[in-house]
Design an enzyme around this catalytic site. Structure first.
Site, mmCIF file in Angstrom:
data_model
loop_
_atom_site.group_PDB
_atom_site.id
_atom_site.type_symbol
_atom_site.label_atom_id
_atom_site.label_comp_id
_atom_site.label_asym_id
_atom_site.label_seq_id
_atom_site.Cartn_x
_atom_site.Cartn_y
_atom_site.Cartn_z
ATOM 1 N N TYR A 172 45.783 50.647 50.207
ATOM 2 C CA TYR A 172 45.595 50.001 48.906
ATOM 3 C C TYR A 172 45.457 48.491 49.079
ATOM 4 O O TYR A 172 44.552 47.866 48.513
ATOM 5 C CB TYR A 172 46.776 50.322 47.985
ATOM 6 C CG TYR A 172 46.762 49.535 46.691
ATOM 7 C CD1 TYR A 172 45.901 49.882 45.657
ATOM 8 C CD2 TYR A 172 47.609 48.435 46.511
ATOM 9 C CE1 TYR A 172 45.873 49.150 44.470
ATOM 10 C CE2 TYR A 172 47.593 47.711 45.330
ATOM 11 C CZ TYR A 172 46.723 48.069 44.314
ATOM 12 O OH TYR A 172 46.699 47.340 43.148
ATOM 13 N N LYS B 89 42.194 45.969 48.190
ATOM 14 C CA LYS B 89 42.243 44.776 47.352
ATOM 15 C C LYS B 89 41.707 43.552 48.099
ATOM 16 O O LYS B 89 41.115 42.656 47.484
ATOM 17 C CB LYS B 89 43.671 44.534 46.875
ATOM 18 C CG LYS B 89 44.227 45.625 45.963
ATOM 19 C CD LYS B 89 43.574 45.624 44.586
ATOM 20 C CE LYS B 89 42.498 46.632 44.388
ATOM 21 N NZ LYS B 89 41.907 46.600 43.021
ATOM 22 N N SER C 290 44.321 41.902 43.704
ATOM 23 C CA SER C 290 45.778 41.927 43.700
ATOM 24 C C SER C 290 46.308 40.948 44.737
ATOM 25 O O SER C 290 45.626 40.643 45.728
ATOM 26 C CB SER C 290 46.281 43.335 44.034
ATOM 27 O OG SER C 290 47.663 43.346 44.308
#
Length: 333
Positions: free
Chosen positions: A206, A210, A168
């Protein structure tokens, strides 16, 4: 890349496109994790429409995978679609999945898409924080299991096979202060201050997971190359997409309504990364092009973090997960 203004611009202006109609995958076998919904489903669906011979949907809930299989077959009846159970929260499940994959007579394409995004600290049944376990440790272990069947297929066909890890743009925004700890992995497991409920601007754990995806991909690609494995290993940023990944995040949900790609468009990014750009190994792809990852990834500190992450991850897997034979070879190069 990595600026908020740039992110907004790309979401509004750049529109991912499907594979060209003349791209053919006849005879190939593809495996997609997290494939029952969202980007994973859309990627599997698109691959099937280009003549794929066999598709493996790796899913946590088999019944949902069977529903996805039926939808794909309704559009592409010529492909053989199998549903395999895979739980990233269980090293035993990953081992069983990996051993089953090792028996495949052919494996050309792998998309590692399974992931989670939580606002609160969630401890998995392995005892690890959910982002660390599912997004990094689970993905890392699955990626290692995939190397043997991918390499065997590449040797058989005399051409490279493909493995893509879904990351991401969030990796640009990870502070990664845990890197300074004696054991980064252990610190990521224990650090709870980044979970502050709905007031948080960024989901730091998060975003860090990534970043770990990109660092792991870079190290795995380099080591696989040194072993002579003819596998194109890369990572991809699909952009902000309207998928269930963001369902627990009110701020992301608002952004989804305004600027998100559709799940199909996100799936186009995944298929583009795993089918095209074959000359780029260890690459980060975004907007269906090879791009530079974050400046941290490219820096000396990033390369040091890459080595540290590899060692700590492998040490943990050797202790907690069933033995994967190729992991020892990867560690020795």
């Amino acid at each position: 890349m990595g600026t908020f203004a740039g992110f907004i611009y790309r979401q509004l202006i750049v529109k991912p496109k499907p594979l060209a109609a003349n791209v053919r995958l006849d005879g190939k076998t593809a495996l997609v994790t997290g494939a029952n919904a969202g980007l994973g489903f859309e990627a599997a669906r698109e691959l099937s429409s280009h003549g794929l011979a066999r598709l493996i949907l790796a899913v946590r809930t088999v019944s949902k995978g069977e529903e996805a299989r039926d939808m794909i077959l309704a559009e592409s009846p010529g492909v053989t679609v199998e549903v395999w159970a895979l739980d990233h929260e269980s090293f035993v499940s990953i081992d069983e999945f990996g051993r089953r994959a090792s028996e495949l007579d052919r494996l050309d394409i792998v998309i590692l898409n399974a992931g989670v995004k939580n606002l609160d600290y969630v401890e998995t049944k392995t005892g690890h924080e959910s982002h660390l376990q599912v997004n990094h440790l689970g993905t890392a272990l699955v990626s290692v299991h995939m190397l043997s069947p991918l390499s065997r297929t590449a040797k058989l066909l005399g051409s490279p096979t493909r493995l893509t890890i879904v990351s991401s743009e969030n990796h640009f925004w990870a502070n990664f202060k845990e890197l300074q700890a004696v054991n980064t992995r252990a610190q990521l497991d224990s650090y709870r201050d980044c979970f502050r409920g709905l007031d948080r601007i960024n989901i730091e754990e998060y975003s860090t997971s990534k970043l770990l995806n990109v660092l792991w991909m870079c190290e795995l690609s380099g080591r696989a190359g040194k072993m002579g494995l003819d596998i194109v290993i890369n990572s991809v940023n699909p952009g902000l997409c309207a998928s269930s990944l963001h369902c627990t995040d009110p701020q992301a949900t608002r952004a989804v309504r305004l600027i998100a790609y559709t799940s199909a468009q996100g799936g186009y990014c995944l298929t583009d990364a795993v089918v095209l750009h074959g000359e780029a190994r260890g690459a980060y792809l975004s907007e269906q092009s090879v791009k530079d990852p974050s400046t941290f990834v490219l820096s000396g500190a990033g390369r040091g973090a890459q080595k540290k992450l590899w060692k700590e991850t492998v040490d943990l897997l050797k202790t907690e997960a069933p033995v994967v034979e190729i992991l020892q070879s990867l560690t020795s190069v």
